[in-house]
Scaffold this motif. Sequence first.
Motif, PDB file in Angstrom:
ATOM      1  N   MET A 138       0.776  -1.286  -0.046  1.00 41.08           N
ATOM      2  CA  MET A 138       0.001   0.119  -0.223  1.00 41.08           C
ATOM      3  C   MET A 138       0.866   1.174   0.148  1.00 41.08           C
ATOM      4  N   LYS A 139       0.596   2.231  -0.973  1.00 39.82           N
ATOM      5  CA  LYS A 139       1.213   3.554  -0.951  1.00 39.82           C
ATOM      6  C   LYS A 139       0.317   4.693  -0.440  1.00 39.82           C
ATOM      7  N   LEU A 140       0.730   5.387   0.486  1.00 32.87           N
ATOM      8  CA  LEU A 140      -0.325   6.388   1.095  1.00 32.87           C
ATOM      9  C   LEU A 140       0.486   7.579   1.016  1.00 32.87           C
ATOM     10  N   ALA A 141      -0.288   8.634   0.757  1.00 32.54           N
ATOM     11  CA  ALA A 141       0.155  10.272   0.970  1.00 32.54           C
ATOM     12  C   ALA A 141      -0.081  10.533   2.284  1.00 32.54           C
ATOM     13  N   VAL A 142       0.825  11.498   2.906  1.00 31.54           N
ATOM     14  CA  VAL A 142       0.575  11.821   4.129  1.00 31.54           C
ATOM     15  C   VAL A 142       0.234  13.147   4.255  1.00 31.54           C
ATOM     16  N   VAL A 143      -0.774  13.765   4.889  1.00 27.08           N
ATOM     17  CA  VAL A 143      -0.829  15.384   4.720  1.00 27.08           C
ATOM     18  C   VAL A 143      -0.076  15.773   6.102  1.00 27.08           C
ATOM     19  N   PRO A 144       0.989  16.659   5.888  1.00 32.09           N
ATOM     20  CA  PRO A 144       1.956  16.836   7.225  1.00 32.09           C
ATOM     21  C   PRO A 144       1.301  18.024   7.987  1.00 32.09           C
ATOM     22  N   VAL A 145       0.289  17.691   8.766  1.00 34.34           N
ATOM     23  CA  VAL A 145      -0.585  18.466   9.548  1.00 34.34           C
ATOM     24  C   VAL A 145      -1.253  17.853  10.607  1.00 34.34           C
ATOM     25  N   GLY A 146      -1.026  18.139  11.882  1.00 40.02           N
ATOM     26  CA  GLY A 146      -1.681  17.678  12.940  1.00 40.02           C
ATOM     27  C   GLY A 146      -0.846  16.510  13.541  1.00 40.02           C
ATOM     28  N   ARG A 147      -1.464  15.456  14.204  1.00 36.30           N
ATOM     29  CA  ARG A 147      -1.031  14.460  14.845  1.00 36.30           C
ATOM     30  C   ARG A 147      -0.411  13.423  14.085  1.00 36.30           C
ATOM     31  N   ILE A 148       0.564  13.635  13.290  1.00 39.70           N
ATOM     32  CA  ILE A 148       1.131  12.715  12.312  1.00 39.70           C
ATOM     33  C   ILE A 148       2.623  12.161  12.654  1.00 39.70           C
ATOM     34  N   ASP A 149       3.015  12.745  13.876  1.00 40.57           N
ATOM     35  CA  ASP A 149       4.221  12.429  14.386  1.00 40.57           C
ATOM     36  C   ASP A 149       4.919  10.976  14.669  1.00 40.57           C
ATOM     37  N   ASN A 150       3.751  10.417  15.061  1.00 42.96           N
ATOM     38  CA  ASN A 150       3.864   9.075  15.483  1.00 42.96           C
ATOM     39  C   ASN A 150       3.599   7.867  14.374  1.00 42.96           C
ATOM     40  N   LEU A 151       3.418   8.615  13.150  1.00 44.79           N
ATOM     41  CA  LEU A 151       2.888   7.669  12.039  1.00 44.79           C
ATOM     42  C   LEU A 151       4.194   7.335  11.339  1.00 44.79           C
ATOM     43  N   MET A 152       4.464   5.853  11.668  1.00 45.36           N
ATOM     44  CA  MET A 152       5.536   5.115  10.990  1.00 45.36           C
ATOM     45  C   MET A 152       5.424   4.138  10.256  1.00 45.36           C
ATOM     46  N   SER A 153       5.813   3.681   9.178  1.00 45.94           N
ATOM     47  CA  SER A 153       5.780   2.589   8.298  1.00 45.94           C
ATOM     48  C   SER A 153       6.390   1.360   8.925  1.00 45.94           C
ATOM     49  N   ASP A 154       5.648   0.278   8.761  1.00 47.54           N
ATOM     50  CA  ASP A 154       6.229  -1.117   9.315  1.00 47.54           C
ATOM     51  C   ASP A 154       6.695  -1.888   8.458  1.00 47.54           C
ATOM     52  N   GLY A 155       6.777  -1.176   7.109  1.00 51.17           N
ATOM     53  CA  GLY A 155       7.523  -2.119   6.129  1.00 51.17           C
ATOM     54  C   GLY A 155       6.191  -2.766   5.063  1.00 51.17           C
ATOM     55  N   GLY A 156       5.155  -2.988   5.536  1.00 46.29           N
ATOM     56  CA  GLY A 156       4.024  -3.147   4.736  1.00 46.29           C
ATOM     57  C   GLY A 156       3.171  -2.000   4.302  1.00 46.29           C
ATOM     58  N   ILE A 157       3.471  -0.834   4.410  1.00 47.56           N
ATOM     59  CA  ILE A 157       3.041   0.031   4.106  1.00 47.56           C
ATOM     60  C   ILE A 157       3.959   1.253   3.601  1.00 47.56           C
ATOM     61  N   ASP A 158       3.777   1.848   2.482  1.00 49.82           N
ATOM     62  CA  ASP A 158       4.724   2.941   1.699  1.00 49.82           C
ATOM     63  C   ASP A 158       4.096   4.148   2.154  1.00 49.82           C
ATOM     64  N   LEU A 159       4.550   5.062   3.165  1.00 47.23           N
ATOM     65  CA  LEU A 159       4.032   6.295   3.467  1.00 47.23           C
ATOM     66  C   LEU A 159       5.125   7.546   2.947  1.00 47.23           C
ATOM     67  N   ALA A 168       1.139  15.692  -7.512  1.00 45.00           N
ATOM     68  CA  ALA A 168       2.317  15.851  -8.338  1.00 45.00           C
ATOM     69  C   ALA A 168       2.321  14.531  -9.116  1.00 45.00           C
ATOM     70  N   GLY A 169       1.198  14.100  -9.774  1.00 42.23           N
ATOM     71  CA  GLY A 169       1.236  13.245 -10.745  1.00 42.23           C
ATOM     72  C   GLY A 169       1.418  11.792 -10.433  1.00 42.23           C
ATOM     73  N   VAL A 170       1.658  11.761  -8.806  1.00 40.50           N
ATOM     74  CA  VAL A 170       2.054  10.227  -8.298  1.00 40.50           C
ATOM     75  C   VAL A 170       0.483   9.560  -7.918  1.00 40.50           C
ATOM     76  N   ARG A 171       0.404   8.381  -8.350  1.00 43.92           N
ATOM     77  CA  ARG A 171      -0.983   7.558  -7.966  1.00 43.92           C
ATOM     78  C   ARG A 171      -0.634   6.788  -6.576  1.00 43.92           C
ATOM     79  N   TYR A 172      -1.490   7.145  -5.787  1.00 44.13           N
ATOM     80  CA  TYR A 172      -1.333   6.735  -4.306  1.00 44.13           C
ATOM     81  C   TYR A 172      -2.880   5.724  -4.351  1.00 44.13           C
ATOM     82  N   ASP A 173      -2.624   4.916  -3.148  1.00 41.86           N
ATOM     83  CA  ASP A 173      -3.802   3.992  -2.641  1.00 41.86           C
ATOM     84  C   ASP A 173      -4.850   4.864  -1.937  1.00 41.86           C
TER      85      ASP A 173
END
Length: 426
Positions: A138-159, A168-173
């Motif tokens: 899974m490839k996810l785009a993250v909005v860098p606002v708010g409580r996202i500091d503890n959001l870390m990928s475990d290898g199964g998700i591409d953040l 920017a033309g990139v396709r995300y899930d």
Amino acid sequence: MDVTYPYERRHSRWYEAFFLGLPFQLIIGVSLVVGLPSVERWGWEFWQYLPAVRSNTIVACGFAFVFVLLTLRRLNRFPGAQVSAYIVPAVSVAYLIVVAILFFTREDYTRQVFFGSYLMSLAWFYMAFFLGRRYRKMKLAVVPVGRIDNLMSDGGIDLRFLEQPDLAGVRYDGVVADLRSDDLSPEWEKFLARCTLNHIPVYHVRQIQESISGRVEVEHLTENEYGSLLPSFFYQGLKRCVDLVAALLLLPLLAPVMVAVAVAIRLDSPGPALFIQHRMGFRGVPFRVYKFRSMYIDQKGSGFTEVDDDPRITRVGRFIRKCRLDELPQLFNVIKGEMSFIGPRPESMELSKWYERDVPFFSYRHVVRPGISGWAQVEQGYAAEVDGMTTKLQYDFYYIKHFSLWLDVLIAFKTLKTIVTGDGAR
């Protein structure tokens, strides 16, 4: 001049959706797994003549393949689910179940085709896993606002953290955002609306944190909507029936092992073979749990077992704890309806009172039957201190929130791995 790229969801094109989706797996997979062994045994025109022995074999092989396919797809949704490790047990269990059904109904089938289909299924699922691993991540785009500091990928998700409100033309899930943040600017809000209009799902950061960590964090009652954590009453009843039947079937098979363990305990150290303790149970009702004694009876210690080399554990106790054989007497608790095979581990009355005083919402874990093994045990292992218990409670809440057959199957596979390898046993 700014370039405006169209927003397009990843794998949304028709050929991507087909080759990576369920229809391709079903159509091509069933054709190969059932068709090739049938052709090898009966020839290319086997379908023109289908007596009972052929039709039974074809239907059984097809059913087993579909069952494994759906099971692995559902298991892949849970955090920490290493699907490649579950292919062999899932395929083996499915085909054994089908063989058992054919045996008890006394229906004829062709063993050669059945075994060939079994091998083809193993090859198909391993090939599908390794070829599709890159594209299923899974490839996810993250909005860098708010409580996202503890959001870390475990290898199964591409953040991937965005720098501006544009893909920017990139396709995300999907897109991840703290939807409750007061810092979301109008530009970011318009961006999220545009993603939604283009069928790109927008996830609240807490959803992704739960899917990565396998835990439901509870800080305030209003943040989790208590009703969403209520388990399915239908599945509770179904699970109770399965537990009872499985325990009654396993009891005579495991009786010789239980007798051998009991004799070894009595020969190794003085004292009874069984350890009986009052623990907090289903809906907060205390009950007596049965275990094989793994400690000396004349040594005192703290209210919990030390993780590393506790001197109270006997030689036999160390072995049976590593292999989980000390839990076998709890089959009687399952038969009595006090426990399930899978659920939150029951705590002693002393520790329960301590945790209820210091850990918020601890008692809510009793909304389901306690289990011999559970999500917290296979993910975290042993926890004794309050900080560790808080994390364990978060795992228990995740189990309650996602209370289902598929999560129980995943826990069963992980528990079996612990029993066989001893890895993670306490």
